[in-house]
Design an enzyme around this catalytic site. Structure first.
Site, short mmCIF file in Angstrom:
data_model
loop_
_atom_site.label_atom_id
_atom_site.label_comp_id
_atom_site.label_asym_id
_atom_site.label_seq_id
_atom_site.Cartn_x
_atom_site.Cartn_y
_atom_site.Cartn_z
CD GLU A 111 -0.96 0.87 3.70
OE1 GLU A 111 -1.19 1.85 3.34
OE2 GLU A 111 -1.06 0.19 4.94
CE LYS A 132 -6.69 6.97 5.65
NZ LYS A 132 -6.97 7.16 6.95
CG ASP A 158 -13.97 6.08 11.86
OD1 ASP A 158 -13.75 5.26 10.85
OD2 ASP A 158 -13.11 7.07 12.13
CE LYS A 175 -1.78 1.82 13.42
NZ LYS A 175 -2.75 1.28 12.85
N1 PSU Z 1 -2.16 1.50 9.95
C1 PSU Z 1 -0.75 2.17 10.11
N2 PSU Z 1 -0.25 3.10 9.32
C2 PSU Z 1 -1.16 3.27 8.35
C3 PSU Z 1 -2.56 2.81 8.20
C4 PSU Z 1 -2.80 2.04 8.88
O1 PSU Z 1 -0.21 1.77 11.15
O2 PSU Z 1 -0.95 4.35 7.61
C5 PSU Z 1 -3.43 3.28 7.07
C6 PSU Z 1 -3.54 2.03 6.11
O3 PSU Z 1 -3.61 2.38 4.81
C7 PSU Z 1 -4.85 1.66 6.33
C8 PSU Z 1 -5.63 3.09 6.95
O4 PSU Z 1 -5.75 0.98 5.45
O5 PSU Z 1 -4.47 3.67 7.36
C9 PSU Z 1 -6.82 3.02 7.49
O6 PSU Z 1 -7.55 4.24 7.59
P1 PSU Z 1 -9.04 4.50 7.95
O7 PSU Z 1 -8.83 3.87 9.35
O8 PSU Z 1 -9.40 5.88 7.66
O9 PSU Z 1 -9.84 3.46 7.11
MN MN Z 2 -12.37 5.98 9.34
#
Ligand code: PSU
Ligand code: MN
Length: 314
Positions: free
Chosen positions: A33, A95, A147, A168
């Site tokens: 990614e 993003k 969310d 995480k």
């Molecule tokens: N976890 C990390 N670093 C990141 C992300 C997740 O440790 O940069 C990024 C990944 O690309 C993941 C995104 O798909 O954050 C999730 O974002 P959201 O919670 O907005 O869907």
């Molecule tokens: Mn989100």
């Protein structure tokens, strides 16, 4: 493993020649990614780590394919120059989760792909293995905010093995596991019974399944796909011991980062990058070193799984 995705007929898809050749001849390819490069890690570490991940995959005799959207194309396998542009540009970088892909294509804007965005693009290209750091999940307080990352939906949908270091602790781990079950995603602990928690090796939650080797994981993926079940699988690898953060350090940094996010009224897609940056600052960079270590470890596991999948079964 044969590839049937008709990437030749898709005018939005641009595969690096090396990636195209590898897929055409059934050699192992690992997707990567780009949100972690553009929004997850501070500069200049972001570019170093992006290159190191690609090198880790090559060291296992697989081909890396970092995914991003550039100039109206889904690029699968960024060139060295494209990777550098993404990591160092002053242009705004979107993003892109699944919902952002078509907009970035039509507007020819620069976009980094999240886990969800990358999985959708990997499926178009016919790539079956994907390495990331941590997946998105159900955020704390999601019962109010709704969310829940699109990553969880795409993990259920795209036929790929996603390799991560678990979920995480900025997220609600038990709810994220529930959601993955709902989506039908097998969550597999790599040499562990305990769900890894990204910066920390354990979460205290059990993973539903466990496997010891890349070959075992490849066998499960084959069973899922060749039986016609389809969909994705999630492999969780604990961060290497030496780089894991002490749980108490992390918990303090997270609590502070969450208060800062609330004070700054950060929400939506901005929340994950905000929390990661704050935790990086609060842990004086040890979280960044940890992030690098787990990303490289995941890249190696993913490459070994891709190699095992590419091997012809006796
Ligand atoms: N976890 C990390 N670093 C990141 C992300 C997740 O440790 O940069 C990024 C990944 O690309 C993941 C995104 O798909 O954050 C999730 O974002 P959201 O919670 O907005 O869907
Ligand atoms: Mn989100």
């Amino acid at each position: 493993m044969p590839h049937h995705a008709d990437f030749t007929a898709n005018r939005y898809l641009r595969l690096a020649p090396e990636v195209r050749d590898a897929l055409a001849s059934g050699r192992p390819v690992v997707a990567l990614e780009s949100t972690v490069i553009a929004h997850g890690l501070p500069r200049p570490t972001n570019l170093t780590v992006a290159r190191e991940m690609e090198a880790a995959i090559r060291a296992e005799s697989a081909v890396p394919a970092t995914v991003a959207l550039l100039d109206g194309s889904i690029v699968v396998g960024l060139s060295g120059a494209e990777l550098e542009r993404l990591a160092t540009t002053d242009e705004p970088v979107a993003k892109a989760s699944r919902r952002g892909l078509a907009v970035a294509l039509a507007q020819r804007s620069l976009a980094a792909t999240t886990v969800a965005g990358t999985l959708a693009c990997a499926a178009l290209a016919g790539i079956r293995v994907f390495a990331t750091g941590g997946i998105g999940g159900v955020h704390r307080g999601a019962t109010q905010t709704f969310d829940i990352s699109a990553d969880l939906i795409e993990l259920g949908r795209a036929p790929a093995v996603t390799v991560c270091a678990g979920i995480k602790a900025i997220l609600d781990l038990p709810l994220t596991l529930e959601y993955l079950e709902t989506q039908g995603v097998p969550v597999i602990g790599a040499q562990t019974d305990d769900l890894p928690a990204f910066y920390c090796r354990t979460s205290g939650l059990r993973v539903p399944f466990r496997a010891e080797t890349p070959a075992e994981i490849a066998a499960i993926a084959r069973a899922q796909w060749e039986s016609g079940l389809g969909g994705g699988l999630l492999v969780t690898c604990p961060i290497p011991e030496a780089e894991a953060l002490p749980e108490s350090d992390f918990a303090d940094a997270l609590a502070q980062a969450e208060r800062d996010a609330a004070d700054a009224h950060v929400s939506g897609p901005a929340i994950t990058p905000f929390l990661l940056a704050r935790i990086g600052a609060l842990t004086e960079g040890t979280s960044i070193a940890a992030n690098r270590a787990l990303l490289l470890n995941n890249a190696t596991w993913a490459a070994r799984i891709a190699v095992a999948l590419a091997r012809v079964e006796p």
